[in-house]
Scaffold this active site. Sequence first.
Site, short mmCIF file in Angstrom:
data_model
loop_
_atom_site.label_atom_id
_atom_site.label_comp_id
_atom_site.label_asym_id
_atom_site.label_seq_id
_atom_site.Cartn_x
_atom_site.Cartn_y
_atom_site.Cartn_z
CB THR A 47 4.98 9.34 2.06
OG1 THR A 47 6.41 9.45 2.00
CG2 THR A 47 4.34 10.40 1.19
N GLY A 48 5.02 7.25 4.40
CA GLY A 48 5.72 6.31 5.28
C GLY A 48 5.49 6.65 6.74
CE1 TYR A 52 17.37 2.98 1.62
CE2 TYR A 52 19.67 3.28 2.23
CZ TYR A 52 18.33 3.59 2.39
OH TYR A 52 17.95 4.53 3.33
CB SER A 111 6.86 2.28 11.41
OG SER A 111 7.55 2.20 10.19
N GLY A 112 8.63 4.41 12.38
CA GLY A 112 9.92 5.09 12.27
C GLY A 112 9.83 6.60 12.30
N1 LIG Z 1 16.72 4.13 9.52
C1 LIG Z 1 17.81 4.73 9.09
O1 LIG Z 1 18.91 4.60 9.65
C2 LIG Z 1 17.75 5.64 7.87
C3 LIG Z 1 18.92 6.33 7.48
C4 LIG Z 1 18.88 7.17 6.37
C5 LIG Z 1 17.69 7.33 5.67
N2 LIG Z 1 16.57 6.64 6.06
C6 LIG Z 1 15.34 6.83 5.27
O2 LIG Z 1 14.29 7.21 6.15
C7 LIG Z 1 13.04 6.85 5.57
C8 LIG Z 1 12.15 6.24 6.64
O3 LIG Z 1 12.75 5.09 7.15
P1 LIG Z 1 12.61 4.56 8.65
O4 LIG Z 1 14.00 4.34 9.14
O5 LIG Z 1 11.69 5.40 9.45
O6 LIG Z 1 12.04 3.10 8.36
P2 LIG Z 1 10.65 2.37 8.62
O7 LIG Z 1 10.27 2.45 10.06
O8 LIG Z 1 10.84 1.03 7.99
O9 LIG Z 1 9.60 3.22 7.76
C9 LIG Z 1 9.44 3.06 6.39
C10 LIG Z 1 8.06 3.53 6.02
O10 LIG Z 1 7.91 3.42 4.59
C11 LIG Z 1 6.70 2.72 4.32
N3 LIG Z 1 6.76 2.00 3.04
C12 LIG Z 1 7.69 1.12 2.62
N4 LIG Z 1 7.38 0.66 1.40
C13 LIG Z 1 6.21 1.25 1.04
C14 LIG Z 1 5.37 1.18 -0.09
N5 LIG Z 1 5.62 0.37 -1.14
N6 LIG Z 1 4.25 1.94 -0.13
C15 LIG Z 1 3.93 2.74 0.92
N7 LIG Z 1 4.69 2.86 2.02
C16 LIG Z 1 5.82 2.11 2.08
C17 LIG Z 1 6.56 1.76 5.49
O11 LIG Z 1 5.22 1.30 5.55
P3 LIG Z 1 4.82 -0.16 6.16
O12 LIG Z 1 4.54 0.06 7.60
O13 LIG Z 1 3.64 -0.54 5.37
O14 LIG Z 1 6.01 -1.07 5.92
C18 LIG Z 1 6.95 2.67 6.64
O15 LIG Z 1 5.88 3.51 7.00
C19 LIG Z 1 13.36 5.94 4.38
O16 LIG Z 1 13.21 6.69 3.18
C20 LIG Z 1 14.82 5.58 4.59
O17 LIG Z 1 15.49 5.35 3.35
C21 LIG Z 1 16.56 5.80 7.15
#
Ligand SMILES: NC(=O)c1ccc[n+]([C@@H]2O[C@H](COP(=O)([O-])OP(=O)(O)OC[C@H]3O[C@@H](n4cnc5c(N)ncnc54)[C@H](OP(=O)(O)O)[C@@H]3O)[C@@H](O)[C@H]2O)c1
Length: 278
Positions: free
Chosen positions: A12-13, A167, A16-17
């Site tokens: 899921t998600g 968060y 991106s990222g």
């Molecule tokens: N970045 C960090 O430093 C970090 C650190 C610790 C944990 N995390 C965790 O890692 C995970 C991924 O984050 P990331 O850093 O890769 O960020 P990201 O690039 O912003 O990816 C987030 C993903 O979640 C999707 N998403 C958000 N809201 C949604 C919804 N209502 N329904 C369906 N999809 C949804 C986004 O889709 P859209 O493209 O549609 O927005 C995107 O694909 C998250 O759970 C975050 O809490 C991140």
Amino acid sequence: MNNLKDKVCIVTGSTSGIGLVTAKELAKMGATTILVARDKNRGKAALAEVIEYSKNEHTDLLFCDFSSRSSIISFTDLFKKKYNRLDILVNNAGMISNKRIETDSGIEMTFAVNHLGYFMTTNLLLDLLKDTPASRIVVVASDLHFRGNIDIDNLMHKEDYDGFRAYSDSKLANVLFTYKLADILKDYDTTINAVHPGVIKTKFGVEDRTSNQTFPMGRISPDDGAKTLIYLSTSLDVKGVSGKYFNQINMERSAEMSYDKGLIDEFWRKSIEYSAMI
Ligand SMILES: NC(=O)c1ccc[n+]([C@@H]2O[C@H](COP(=O)([O-])OP(=O)(O)OC[C@H]3O[C@@H](n4cnc5c(N)ncnc54)[C@H](OP(=O)(O)O)[C@@H]3O)[C@@H](O)[C@H]2O)c1
């Protein structure tokens, strides 16, 4: 486990990222890889990138907005119609918001997407996971869960909303969920673990999509951040390991509150109640 040829995975998600990188790598290892997106164009672009990178045609794109109960039910129903096994489920979609937003059904958005999204999706796919030998659930949490402080009577933060706090609470919720489900699954061949993937340069937390700004705290690349998710999804090192918290690839102790059995049980009951409302 570098050959995932007969395996079916959901990330899921994955638009991106670290979700996108994880989908690319699982597909490259040969898995039938299902991307999940809420936006048609971003989903199609991600799918094209996964196919281009992996040269694996056994990829699929399903749609889900994790803030909506009906969307989660439609997505999981469709998945169950199309596939008869689920080897790896990576619960990764997540968000953070400075402003307090509610879902259409009045649930605080961070709690809905980051916790109820994982909770409902996993529970709706649980029978399939249990029926698939050595299946794995990866729960993308965060070390910010250490800042979380779940108050069962104030999960909606109606009067005292703070985005960072919401968060952190949602990421503590991910750990509580992991420990409870690991307990429920103790007699099954399905494992579940929570993970902090590092602090990564993604678009996470950037609410203005037109900006090229990255998450200000991000230090490591999405490629490196995704390594932890891929490790927990595929490595033989963690075969059979369940109900643990990983800080990147290191198994560590999570926040004290996450071991409170009374809280874990009460929070599970509340999550069932909120899942009916989302
Ligand atoms: N970045 C960090 O430093 C970090 C650190 C610790 C944990 N995390 C965790 O890692 C995970 C991924 O984050 P990331 O850093 O890769 O960020 P990201 O690039 O912003 O990816 C987030 C993903 O979640 C999707 N998403 C958000 N809201 C949604 C919804 N209502 N329904 C369906 N999809 C949804 C986004 O889709 P859209 O493209 O549609 O927005 C995107 O694909 C998250 O759970 C975050 O809490 C991140």
